[in-house]
Write an enzyme that holds these catalytic residues in place. Structure first.
Site, mmCIF file in Angstrom:
data_model
loop_
_atom_site.group_PDB
_atom_site.id
_atom_site.type_symbol
_atom_site.label_atom_id
_atom_site.label_comp_id
_atom_site.label_asym_id
_atom_site.label_seq_id
_atom_site.Cartn_x
_atom_site.Cartn_y
_atom_site.Cartn_z
ATOM 1 N N HIS A 49 0.672 -1.180 0.021
ATOM 2 C CA HIS A 49 -0.039 -0.095 0.145
ATOM 3 C C HIS A 49 0.769 1.160 -0.224
ATOM 4 O O HIS A 49 0.565 2.529 -0.755
ATOM 5 C CB HIS A 49 -0.935 -0.065 1.187
ATOM 6 C CG HIS A 49 -2.004 1.055 1.084
ATOM 7 N ND1 HIS A 49 -3.094 0.650 0.451
ATOM 8 C CD2 HIS A 49 -2.011 2.101 1.966
ATOM 9 C CE1 HIS A 49 -3.937 2.019 0.783
ATOM 10 N NE2 HIS A 49 -3.245 2.826 1.376
ATOM 11 N N HIS A 95 -10.709 2.393 -0.351
ATOM 12 C CA HIS A 95 -10.680 1.874 1.135
ATOM 13 C C HIS A 95 -11.478 0.587 0.906
ATOM 14 O O HIS A 95 -12.532 0.665 1.674
ATOM 15 C CB HIS A 95 -11.077 2.920 1.940
ATOM 16 C CG HIS A 95 -10.708 3.426 3.185
ATOM 17 N ND1 HIS A 95 -11.220 3.736 4.258
ATOM 18 C CD2 HIS A 95 -9.097 3.492 3.374
ATOM 19 C CE1 HIS A 95 -10.149 3.912 5.241
ATOM 20 N NE2 HIS A 95 -8.880 3.784 4.591
#
Length: 737
Positions: A49, A95
């Site tokens: 990420h 998300h």
């Protein structure tokens, strides 16, 4: 000597998402075993990420520059110049994992995080968009996820006070175990007052701003870099909890101290929280950073250094301040009721040093935390080219009228009014075009300029042929902006894929990125920001490859923005662009014929540009009364959407055809627009199209309360409206839709 230091075991390393060879690399870099806090810091900075370790070498191939690009990828958000001293700041992020675990808070904090990325750059947010994908409607979790995610987006955006003006909602069984929540934010700034993360100057105070640090979100970035294995419920503590009212205060306080010239550098505390924000500011400025965690405002007692460094509590910022402005900045933050604490300083050492309770919990080389993260050229295999489906071999199982009525009531094509009516899309008073059209349009300040905004991708195309699917995603976003009359300027992307450790998934990623790059170059539509979200899979089943494109375009005069609604009766309906009847991967083939197969429609970027530039010229001249790009569902679906939006029907005729009639009406050929024109202008416009070498075809005129095709039963708008508007509310109320 650090007391109560746990032994670093292979199991503990694995829990932190580091492979054995990555751990050996870590030890070589620092010359010893790490402390637990250091292990946590490395796991945060080296996960997928934050480090983009599997995607970086491919992302470098994307075009990121243009004369109007002020800041490309590498900062909190991208920045483009729109003239008159103004800049647009925008970015999209995912998300996905948090939203599957805890839909409301996962989606809400996704919105909060992307808003911070924008105002960290010195911009006031003016619009939000989203891109949502859920599993099959019949899956037991889908309704719960839709309800929670939509409520979370609305709850945060509405409370914060920024309109949610556009987005996309779709369903497919491949998202059953891993929904997608991609959030985009757009802000406006002075072009010469952009703020960056690069720290400068030794001995400058590092200031913690905003809300207090808690234990929520610990390992959030690491969790977002791993696939699910049936343990989603266990990961609930890794989901952050948001407070939009605190974020609104943070926005106003940040913009105020920026106006007062207090800020040297600023970084949002997003993924990996205090760790990534401090490391990025120091590393970008070739400086060291020392933090004293005893000064960090906390909302829970007994927090360890490990917890504080990895917490992803929301509504927090880290700044490097001008020392002489310290008191002024503190007064501003106290006025807004926010925490302000000097927690460290910049140093010349290029070391990242963490002190807590009289002990040194971490002492690491700061540049290597980011720069020396592993970079992988992972093995990949190209997706086999699917066969081209001959439209003539596809028999129509039902009539044209029945097919249209069925398609307009499917989960993917039905109205998403139930979703966007939960969002405040009018707050701030600048929304010119509400959701439901090709692109949202918002006024810039008092005008006359306007911004066109869209999010788009067709995942089934990307699955069948990643290269063509990547091209089509960019071309579709470019068309959406063009259809409202805007000049497309730049895009942000959110590349959602499964595990990069599987060569076939990595092949999808590589193919899509290559397609995106080719389209961006051909259309002068650079990538200025973005996000990569990998490991979107559960128990080895990956999502469809979904490289979401968020596009931004500029209108010189928002009052000339074009809508999709039929405006009056007896206007002429034209199709600009060539119709060949491409049924491969079409919704007609999938939802009417029950066949999800074949090659997607090819994208000729030269034709895209020629047709799009022609449409934009016509809109600017005021020659059109409505325009709509042709995409999912094909020509008749586009016409139906225009008729429903305007409450006016149409008399349609295909004329002599070289393809089956259902292929003409439902094929998904690219580079096409349906436009309407006043009768006295039609002949001249047709001649202009021919002179410009743009294919043009008259297919009817606006009239009545139905869509009427020669020799067939009329398709009443009332019946279409019931199908179109009815599916989603019925489904969300507990029905089968």
């Amino acid at each position: 000597m650090i007391h109560n230091q746990p032994k670093i075991t292979p199991a503990l390393v694995a829990e932190h998402g580091l492979k054995p060879d990555e751990y050996e690399r870590l030890k070589t870099l620092i010359g010893r075993e790490p402390t637990l806090t250091e292990l946590g810091i490395f796991s945060a900075m080296w996960n997928e990420h934050c480090s983009y370790k599997s995607s970086k070498i491919h992302l470098r191939t994307l075009p990121t520059k243009a004369p109007w690009v002020i800041q490309g990828p590498g900062e909190n958000a991208g920045v483009i110049d729109i003239g008159d001293g103004l800049a647009v700041v925008f970015k999209m992020e995912s998300h996905n994992h948090p939203s599957y675990i805890e839909p409301y808070q996962g989606a809400a904090t996704g919105v909060g995080g992307i808003l911070r990325d924008v105002f960290t750059m010195g911009a006031r947010p003016i619009a939000c968009l989203n891109f949502l994908r859920f599993g099959a409607p019949e899956h037991p979790k889908t309704r719960h996820l839709v309800a929670g995610v939509v409520a979370g987006i609305g709850g945060y955006g509405n409370s914060f006070g920024v309109p949610t003006v556009g987005g996309s909602v779709g369903f497919h069984t491949r998202y059953d175990g891993n929904c997608l929540v991609n959030a985009m934010a757009v802000g406006l700034a002075q072009a010469d007052r952009i703020f960056y993360a690069k720290a400068t100057g030794v001995g400058k105070p590092i200031v913690y701003l905003g809300s207090k640090t808690g234990r929520d979100g610990i390992h959030g970035a690491t969790m977002a870099s791993a696939e699910f294995a049936g343990d989603a419920e266990e990961k609930r503590p890794t989901v952050q909890v948001g407070d939009p009212f605190s974020e609104k205060l943070l926005l106003e306080a940040c913009l105020e101290i920026m106006r007062r010239d207090c800020v040297i550098a600023i970084q949002d505390m997003g993924a990996a929280g205090l760790t990534s924000s401090a490391v990025e500011m120091g590393a970008k400025g070739n400086l060291g950073v020392t933090l004293d965690l005893d000064r960090v405002p906390v909302r829970e007692s007994g927090m360890t250094a490990y917890e504080m460094m990895l917490s992803e509590s929301q509504e927090r910022m880290l700044m490097v301040l001008k020392p002489e402005k310290e008191a002024e900045a503190e007064a501003i933050f106290r006025k807004w009721g926010l925490d302000f604490a000097i927690v460290g300083e910049t140093t010349p050492t290029k070391r990242f040093v963490i002190h807590h309770r009289g002990e040194t919990m971490a002492d690491l080389p700061i540049k290597e935390l980011g720069d020396e993260a592993p970079v992988y050229d992972r093995p990949w295999v190209e997706t086999p080219k699917p066969p081209v489906i001959d439209a003539a071999a596809i028999e129509a199982p039902i009539t044209i009228a029945d097919a249209l009525e069925r398609l307009m009531g499917t989960p993917d094509l039905c109205s998403k009014r139930w979703v966007w009516e939960q969002y405040d899309h009018l707050i701030l008073g600048n929304t010119v075009q509400r959701p439901g059209g090709d692109a949202a349009v918002v006024r810039v300040l008092d005008g006359p300029k306007g911004l066109a905004l869209t999010t788009d991708v067709t995942p089934r195309y990307c699955e069948a042929d990643p290269f063509e699917g990547g091209k089509q995603a960019v071309a579709e976003a470019w068309r959406n902006l063009t259809a409202v009359g805007a000049r497309p300027l730049a895009l942000t992307d959110n590349l959602n894929f499964g595990s990069p450790e599987r060569p076939e998934i990595m092949g999808q990623f590589v193919g899509c990125v290559r397609g995106i790059g080719e389209a961006c170059r051909a259309l002068d539509f650079p990538v200025v920001s973005g996000n990569v979200s990998l490991y979107n899979e559960t128990n080895g089943r990956a999502i469809l490859p979904t490289p979401t494109i968020g596009g931004v375009g500029l209108l010189d005069d928002f009052r000339k923005a074009m809508g999709i609604s039929f405006k009056a009766e007896d206007e002429i309906i034209l199709v600009l662009g060539e119709t060949k009847g491409w049924l491969g991967q079409s919704l007609y083939l999938r939802d009417i014929c029950g066949r999800e197969e074949g090659a997607p429609p090819p994208v000729d970027l030269g034709v895209e540009r020629a047709v799009g530039d022609f449409v934009r010229t016509l809109i600017k001249e005021g020659a059109l009364t409505a325009a709509h790009d042709v995409s999912d569902g094909g020509l008749l679906v586009a016409i139906a959407e225009m008729a429903l939006a305007g409450g006016i029907g149409a008399r349609l005729y295909a004329g002599p055809l070289t393809m089956p009639e259902h292929a003409f009406w439902f094929g998904e050929d690219q580079a096409r627009y349906v436009v309407t024109v006043r009768p006295d202008w039609a002949d001249a416009l047709v001649e202009r199209a021919k002179s410009a070498d743009v294919p043009v075809r008259r297919i009817g005129s606006t009239r009545g309360d139905a869509l009427a095709l020669p020799g067939r039963r009329p398709i009443l708008l009332k019946a279409l409206t019931e199908r179109f508007e009815g599916w989603l509310p019925t489904y969300m109320a507990g029905g089968s839709g």
